[in-house]
Motif scaffolding. Sequence first.
Motif, mmCIF file in Angstrom:
data_model
loop_
_atom_site.group_PDB
_atom_site.id
_atom_site.type_symbol
_atom_site.label_atom_id
_atom_site.label_comp_id
_atom_site.label_asym_id
_atom_site.label_seq_id
_atom_site.Cartn_x
_atom_site.Cartn_y
_atom_site.Cartn_z
ATOM 1 N N THR A 49 0.823 -1.210 0.000
ATOM 2 C CA THR A 49 0.000 0.000 0.000
ATOM 3 C C THR A 49 0.858 1.262 0.000
ATOM 4 O O THR A 49 0.351 2.373 -0.063
ATOM 5 N N ASN A 50 2.188 1.081 0.099
ATOM 6 C CA ASN A 50 3.084 2.241 0.189
ATOM 7 C C ASN A 50 3.815 2.536 -1.102
ATOM 8 O O ASN A 50 4.017 3.683 -1.475
ATOM 9 N N CYS A 51 4.237 1.462 -1.724
ATOM 10 C CA CYS A 51 5.144 1.605 -2.852
ATOM 11 C C CYS A 51 4.387 1.366 -4.154
ATOM 12 O O CYS A 51 3.694 0.362 -4.274
ATOM 13 N N TYR A 52 4.523 2.288 -5.119
ATOM 14 C CA TYR A 52 3.731 2.137 -6.333
ATOM 15 C C TYR A 52 4.428 2.688 -7.567
ATOM 16 O O TYR A 52 5.424 3.405 -7.478
ATOM 17 N N PHE A 53 3.892 2.337 -8.714
ATOM 18 C CA PHE A 53 4.350 2.915 -9.975
ATOM 19 C C PHE A 53 3.132 3.066 -10.878
ATOM 20 O O PHE A 53 2.043 2.573 -10.568
ATOM 21 N N ARG A 54 3.319 3.762 -11.978
ATOM 22 C CA ARG A 54 2.248 3.908 -12.974
ATOM 23 C C ARG A 54 2.776 3.507 -14.347
ATOM 24 O O ARG A 54 4.000 3.447 -14.553
ATOM 25 N N ASP A 55 1.863 3.292 -15.263
ATOM 26 C CA ASP A 55 2.252 2.942 -16.633
ATOM 27 C C ASP A 55 3.213 3.990 -17.183
ATOM 28 O O ASP A 55 2.966 5.185 -17.060
ATOM 29 N N GLY A 56 4.292 3.539 -17.765
ATOM 30 C CA GLY A 56 5.237 4.443 -18.401
ATOM 31 C C GLY A 56 6.345 4.943 -17.476
ATOM 32 O O GLY A 56 7.276 5.589 -17.933
ATOM 33 N N TRP A 57 6.257 4.624 -16.196
ATOM 34 C CA TRP A 57 7.293 5.070 -15.263
ATOM 35 C C TRP A 57 8.552 4.225 -15.426
ATOM 36 O O TRP A 57 8.474 3.068 -15.829
ATOM 37 N N ASN A 58 9.698 4.853 -15.033
ATOM 38 C CA ASN A 58 10.935 4.073 -15.019
ATOM 39 C C ASN A 58 11.408 3.809 -13.593
ATOM 40 O O ASN A 58 12.507 3.337 -13.364
ATOM 41 N N ASN A 59 10.561 4.136 -12.635
ATOM 42 C CA ASN A 59 10.925 3.922 -11.235
ATOM 43 C C ASN A 59 9.686 3.591 -10.416
ATOM 44 O O ASN A 59 8.557 3.697 -10.923
ATOM 45 N N VAL A 60 9.908 3.175 -9.162
ATOM 46 C CA VAL A 60 8.776 3.048 -8.245
ATOM 47 C C VAL A 60 8.980 4.092 -7.149
ATOM 48 O O VAL A 60 10.102 4.534 -6.908
ATOM 49 N N PHE A 61 7.900 4.488 -6.505
ATOM 50 C CA PHE A 61 8.024 5.454 -5.421
ATOM 51 C C PHE A 61 7.371 4.903 -4.166
ATOM 52 O O PHE A 61 6.235 4.419 -4.199
ATOM 53 N N CYS A 62 8.126 4.944 -3.047
ATOM 54 C CA CYS A 62 7.564 4.469 -1.780
ATOM 55 C C CYS A 62 7.250 5.678 -0.908
ATOM 56 O O CYS A 62 8.140 6.463 -0.580
ATOM 57 N N THR A 63 5.978 5.799 -0.538
ATOM 58 C CA THR A 63 5.561 6.953 0.265
ATOM 59 C C THR A 63 6.069 6.823 1.696
ATOM 60 O O THR A 63 6.300 7.824 2.374
ATOM 61 N N ALA A 64 6.265 5.576 2.173
ATOM 62 C CA ALA A 64 6.766 5.376 3.536
ATOM 63 C C ALA A 64 8.246 5.724 3.621
ATOM 64 O O ALA A 64 8.691 6.385 4.556
ATOM 65 N N CYS A 65 9.015 5.276 2.630
ATOM 66 C CA CYS A 65 10.453 5.581 2.599
ATOM 67 C C CYS A 65 10.700 7.010 2.113
ATOM 68 O O CYS A 65 11.754 7.581 2.363
ATOM 69 N N GLY A 66 9.724 7.551 1.369
ATOM 70 C CA GLY A 66 9.899 8.863 0.762
ATOM 71 C C GLY A 66 10.951 8.836 -0.330
ATOM 72 O O GLY A 66 11.664 9.810 -0.553
#
Length: 239
Positions: A49-66
């Motif tokens: 529930t924290n870490c996500y990506f979207r179509d076309g992204w080259n990375n993932v982003f974790c909201t908990a880790c920032g």
Amino acid sequence: MATKNDYRRLKDEADIAAVIAYLNIPVKKMGYNYFIPCPHPDHADQHPTNCYFRDGWNNVFCTACGKSMKALDIIMWTLGCSYGEAADILWEIESCPEWYYAKREKKKKNSFSITREEAAIIGIHYPGHLLSPCNISTDKEELNPKHEYDNSYIQGYLECKVHRFTYRDFMTDKQYTCIVKNKALEQIRKFSEIEQFLKELLSIEKGKQDRTTRLLLESCQANKKICVDIYNRAKIAAA
Ligand SMILES: [Zn+2]
């Protein structure tokens, strides 16, 4: 003189969805976002529930880790491999772009590889993964991302460690190159036969309702071309 591999471009052009799929990381889609358990080793993430990506992204982003995390790091953390090995894997996921190696001809002289798509065309099953049991329980729990349950075991939850393989675990480069070369040749013959048959069919049909036949012929010729290319590369590598 630039001789360094283009890691930056490799990372920038990564399709993170393909990387996550390659690594067999479970994905939960919610709206435009695809959630995964955070791959960062310092983050024991139990729920995606924290870490996500979207179509076309080259990375993932974790909201908990920032933090945003790029493909090479995620591959290293997930497979426990080196930066160089991760780069080779990512290069393969990106269909082996030529620009990666500044001096590709020299550097890759004795190294031979084919893409997953090519392997499928010549009928080589890409080595996958093997499960080794490490724990059994009566209740299902959130697992370490490198572990998964063996679904074929029904008398409990059999937790297994996932081991990933490449052909290098089973044979030498030379043996692999030789197998690929023979398989490619086999397929070239097969596609040639089909091509011949379709051409004969077209000459009989003489322009009447031959659209399907023409499409089949085009597809057959395209596949044959791919096989010829694989064969030539394997031949050079084996020489
Ligand atoms: Zn995190």
